[in-house]
Write an enzyme that holds these catalytic residues in place. Structure first.
Site, short mmCIF file in Angstrom:
data_model
loop_
_atom_site.label_atom_id
_atom_site.label_comp_id
_atom_site.label_asym_id
_atom_site.label_seq_id
_atom_site.Cartn_x
_atom_site.Cartn_y
_atom_site.Cartn_z
N GLY A 1 25.71 70.34 81.94
CA GLY A 1 25.55 71.61 82.45
C GLY A 1 26.58 72.35 81.26
N LYS B 1 28.94 65.79 70.95
CA LYS B 1 28.76 66.72 71.60
C LYS B 1 28.82 68.01 71.40
CE LYS B 1 32.17 65.16 75.06
NZ LYS B 1 32.52 66.02 75.97
N ASP C 1 40.29 63.08 85.10
CA ASP C 1 38.93 62.65 85.36
C ASP C 1 38.51 61.12 84.86
OD1 ASP C 1 36.52 63.34 85.90
OD2 ASP C 1 35.66 63.80 84.83
#
Length: 446
Positions: free
Chosen positions: A39, A58, A153
């Site tokens: 996303g 990225k 995370d």
């Protein structure tokens, strides 16, 4: 399906963004192929135009350039990885901004497989195999915590197992510091909104609440990762985000030894790592690692025995939807403990605890006896004090051969309610075809 990191109020992941084609250039980097997409951006394999150096590039989606928070996330990840130098943390090669304002990161290109894919392909790990993976991850996080960085995370898909020579396992590398907490002004800027950041199945209670995090937040995630590596599933799994949050905030921590052949002391280690209150957890990742090593030494073998006529009872609790309030929480928390007391009194033992459901088993148990116990539990639960009408309770009975090791159920379909042939949305009391031999299929009893 891989569970994505959750950012409340984040961008629409379904928005289509144009992918770069092989041969297109981002500053000095020439695109080779797409590696992954999401996303927020796309990850490409790229090579330097002046040589053959390969990187994982990225690049932020163009339509997100106007989001100051998302752009700041990229810059923060570069800042975090740039100050960390550790063999088990992905290396930052370069960072920059394209001509149209899109930030990008170039990281070392890893040849390997993420841990989530490894477990899907090979199944759960042994205690020693899991320890060999957790040791470098704990070391990487210890290095990050030493300079004030909290990852926030830690999960299987953010750990890559690199391929070594001769088919051996190579480096273990921790990835994705995109939502890491960094000490200083940048951290204040990006966390002042009290957003809930992280992946729901791995989030510590303080993350669910959007409160301050520290190294013990990563210790909690390591507890969930250890559980996943040893059992092949997360400690808390529910299709409802609300229920998943509830389980992390309130549920009893499930025992690893119920679902995996590990010493019972491992249960205490994982439960402490996943303690609801940060002050009750291990203070740091190396203390957790030392406790895991010690627990794995408690490994006296117990012979496994095949039991042909075992029975199991599944008790599942959920709610009709909407938010959680005090009355609903109180009733949800009362159901499984009450069921456990009743079934323990009837000779059943807890063999699988998934937070919102639990399985109780008994070797050498006739179908009629198991059905009677299930109906009795249903009747007792119907008489509990102040039942909330939004609470849904399902009970199912199944009978099959199973492998027991001491008092622990180690293998068999009794540990896999999805194979019992009962409704997915369980409500009332049901007996599987194996527990009701005169019926053609699952039978509703209440």
């Amino acid at each position: 399906m891989e569970e994505r990191t959750r950012r409340l109020g984040g961008p629409d992941a379904g928005h289509q963004a144009r992918q770069l084609q092989p041969g297109e250039q981002v500053d000095d980097w020439v695109i080779v192929r797409v590696l992954a997409g999401g996303g927020f951006g796309t990850v490409y394999e790229a090579r330097h135009r002046a040589g053959d150096q390969r990187v994982a590039l990225k690049l932020l989606h163009a339509h997100l350039v106007g989001s100051q928070e998302i752009v700041a996330r990229f810059h923060r990840e570069a800042a975090v990885i740039g100050q960390l130098r550790h063999p088990n943390i992905v290396e930052l090669v370069a960072a920059g901004v394209t001509g149209d304002g899109r930030p990008y990161l170039c990281m070392e290109l890893l040849d390997g497989e993420d841990l989530a894919s490894v477990i899907r392909r090979t199944g759960p790990m042994s205690g020693l195999q899991a320890l060999a993976v957790l040791e470098p991850v704990c070391a990487a996080l210890a290095a990050a915590h030493e300079v004030g960085v909290v990852h926030r995370d830690v999960k299987a898909s953010n750990v890559v197992v690199c391929r070594g020579s001769g088919g051996r396992r190579g480096r273990i590398v921790l990835l994705d510091f995109g939502i890491a907490k960094l000490s200083g002004a940048l951290a204040v800027e990006l966390t002042a909104s009290h957003q809930s950041l992280g992946t729901p199945s791995c989030m510590a209670p303080e993350q669910v609440h959007g409160r301050a995090v520290d190294a013990r937040t990563d210790v909690y995630a390591l507890g969930t990762l250890a559980f996943f590596l040893l059992t092949g599933h997360m400690p808390f799994e529910d299709a409802s985000l609300t229920m998943t949050q509830y389980l992390h905030l309130h549920a009893r921590r499930p025992r690893v030894s119920v679902a995996a052949p590990v010493p019972p002391r491992i249960d205490d280690v994982v439960a402490r790592a996943m303690a609801i209150e940060p002050g009750e957890r291990f203070a740091d990742t190396l203390s957790l690692l030392a406790a895991l090593r010690s627990a794995l030494r408690d490994s006296a073998p117990i012979a496994a025995v095949e039991i042909a006529d075992a029975a199991a009872i599944l008790v599942a609790v959920g709610h009709a939807g909407g938010g959680l309030d005090e009355a609903l929480l109180t009733d949800l928390e009362a159901v499984l403990p009450a069921a456990e007391r009743a079934l323990t009194g009837a000779g059943f033992s807890l063999v699988l605890d998934l937070g919102s459901s639990a399985v109780f088993a008994q070797p050498h148990c006739e179908a009629s006896r198991a059905v009677a116990a299930a109906v009795a539990v249903w009747d007792q639960l119907a008489q509990r004090r102040n039942p909330d009408p939004r609470v849904r309770i399902g009970i199912a009975v199944h009978r099959a051969a199973a492998t027991f090791q001491g008092t622990e159920l180690r293998a068999g379909t009794l540990l896999q309610p999805a194979t019992w042939g009962i409704p997915d949305e369980l409500d009332g009391v049901w007996a599987s075809a194996a527990a009701a031999p005169d019926a053609a299929g699952a039978t509703r009893l209440r």
